[in-house]
Design an enzyme around this catalytic site. Sequence first.
Site, PDB file in Angstrom:
ATOM      1  CG  HIS A 116      38.902  -8.740  33.083  1.00  0.00           C
ATOM      2  ND1 HIS A 116      39.181  -9.808  33.548  1.00  0.00           N
ATOM      3  CD2 HIS A 116      40.312  -8.138  32.977  1.00  0.00           C
ATOM      4  CE1 HIS A 116      40.294 -10.039  33.971  1.00  0.00           C
ATOM      5  NE2 HIS A 116      41.080  -9.121  33.827  1.00  0.00           N
TER       6      HIS A 116
HETATM    7  P1  TYD Z   1      38.804 -12.928  38.030  1.00  0.00           P
HETATM    8  O1  TYD Z   1      39.213 -11.467  37.794  1.00  0.00           O
HETATM    9  O2  TYD Z   1      37.134 -13.313  37.644  1.00  0.00           O
HETATM   10  O3  TYD Z   1      39.636 -13.824  37.369  1.00  0.00           O
HETATM   11  P2  TYD Z   1      40.096 -14.108  36.074  1.00  0.00           P
HETATM   12  O4  TYD Z   1      39.958 -12.822  35.215  1.00  0.00           O
HETATM   13  O5  TYD Z   1      41.457 -14.477  35.897  1.00  0.00           O
HETATM   14  O6  TYD Z   1      39.331 -15.272  35.374  1.00  0.00           O
HETATM   15  O7  TYD Z   1      38.830 -13.106  39.629  1.00  0.00           O
HETATM   16  C1  TYD Z   1      38.352 -14.286  40.330  1.00  0.00           C
HETATM   17  C2  TYD Z   1      38.165 -14.033  41.723  1.00  0.00           C
HETATM   18  O8  TYD Z   1      39.256 -13.608  42.398  1.00  0.00           O
HETATM   19  C3  TYD Z   1      37.136 -12.850  41.716  1.00  0.00           C
HETATM   20  O9  TYD Z   1      36.158 -13.185  43.099  1.00  0.00           O
HETATM   21  C4  TYD Z   1      37.934 -11.591  42.307  1.00  0.00           C
HETATM   22  C5  TYD Z   1      39.199 -12.370  43.095  1.00  0.00           C
HETATM   23  N1  TYD Z   1      40.524 -11.478  42.858  1.00  0.00           N
HETATM   24  C6  TYD Z   1      41.007 -11.030  43.813  1.00  0.00           C
HETATM   25  O10 TYD Z   1      40.340 -10.944  45.144  1.00  0.00           O
HETATM   26  N2  TYD Z   1      41.904 -10.291  43.806  1.00  0.00           N
HETATM   27  C7  TYD Z   1      42.851 -10.129  42.784  1.00  0.00           C
HETATM   28  O11 TYD Z   1      43.885  -9.633  42.646  1.00  0.00           O
HETATM   29  C8  TYD Z   1      42.144 -10.826  41.460  1.00  0.00           C
HETATM   30  C9  TYD Z   1      42.780 -11.010  40.240  1.00  0.00           C
HETATM   31  C10 TYD Z   1      41.022 -11.573  41.631  1.00  0.00           C
END
Ligand code: TYD
Length: 137
Positions: A53
């Site tokens: 992303h």
């Molecule tokens: P995600 O953004 O998909 O992780 P990455 O991009 O690192 O692979 O986030 C994973 C999960 O965590 C998703 O359900 C959203 C949650 N999340 C939060 O609640 N707070 C945060 O600060 C972050 C980064 C993720």
Amino acid sequence: MEIWSKPGIVELPAYRDELGALSVIEGESPFPFDIRRVYFLFDVPSHATRGSHAHKDLHQLIIAVSGSFHVTLDDGRAAIDYFLDRPDRALAVPPGYWRTLTGFSAGSTALVLASHEYDPSDYIRDYDEFREWAAQR
Ligand code: TYD
């Protein structure tokens, strides 16, 4: 501040003696934003790709506090791969970069300092949409 208009490696101070090492992030050094959020990735399988992303406004500092992993940053035109394998070498990530985190070693932990609290509306999660957004910046 140039580092924060483009991605780059930031050396953290490391106070080292025979008892080990200590690195510190404090005030505006080296993260010249309020730290509004800290999160970390752990127990990531070696085959996993995290991230995938971009952020519109968020600044981040990514640190391999243990182990190692790759961070690929793509501005919509070209991508650069950074290999993070030291707790005292951080990666500054400005807004506007599609990031993927891969190749996590066993037991690795990615610590992320962020300039804003979690805001799903700051994310671009579709790569084609990101390319269009990046082309119009
Ligand atoms: P995600 O953004 O998909 O992780 P990455 O991009 O690192 O692979 O986030 C994973 C999960 O965590 C998703 O359900 C959203 C949650 N999340 C939060 O609640 N707070 C945060 O600060 C972050 C980064 C993720």
